[in-house]
Design an enzyme around this catalytic site. Sequence first.
Site: not given
Length: 291
Positions: A35, A272
């Site tokens: 991811s 992230h």
Amino acid sequence: MSTLAVAGLSVGGQGIAGAQPGDQAGARYVSLGDSFTSGPSYDPLGGCPQLPYTWPKQFAQQWGLGGDWFDASCSGAVVDGRGTNTFGQQIQAAAGAMGPRTELVTIQFAGNETYGGAGRSAAWSVGTCVLDFVNGCNDAADPAAVRPDAITGPELARRLTAGDSGDIIGRIRSQAPNARIAIVGYPTVLPRDTSVCLPINGLEVPDFQPRAAYARLVLDRIESAQRAAAASLGVDFWSLKGATAGHDACQPLGQRWITRIGDFHEHVLPFHPTQDGYGAQARALTGYRAG
């Protein structure tokens, strides 16, 4: 740092990208990853949606590849592990995109793996530890958490050559014999001290988790293991730590390149890369490619 957030080195998606598989000559560039490569997204039907501004896309644009590249990265991907979202599946998806013309294959992995007989992934272990207000996060209280000393170069090298996904490095070398192979590290996620910040009800709490030595240790061990594995396998290691230092999740808005809870302006889960963060990583990797 929420468990879901750090599992951010973890959550679900399928490769899209420029070049289409099927040309035996291959695309010039192929990307494999989790991811942090694809962007954290989830498709309950088993697909791997990717964000439109991830670093492979910006990297390919900076390289001037047009559509001559392929991205098989998938959120939640593991090397050792079965089921959906494995690097074995990514290799299979990218097989038609790798060939004699392929110049570079990048691999970003390690955060979703379990180590030392742990029942939890590294990402999950860090996330649950950071939220442990009773015991803190200098040591992981969860007996199923990853053991940092099990995250080693030889172990990552084994997974890339003889793990559940098969001989990933061997398949790349066979299918793309002229390609440079690079393991890509993760960006700087947490600050250098051992505290983790978090906004609560809109207020900054700089020492939300003041005892976070375990979280830092796991992330540092992953970086050093990636570097050692690359050296033993005879491939490149491209670190992003230096290029993203000072832009971790605890920096002010506009300066941080890692999202956190409450960053609703970003289309990704906490912990992230932000859109700017992906751009910074692409620029750093462009420098490695040219070097």
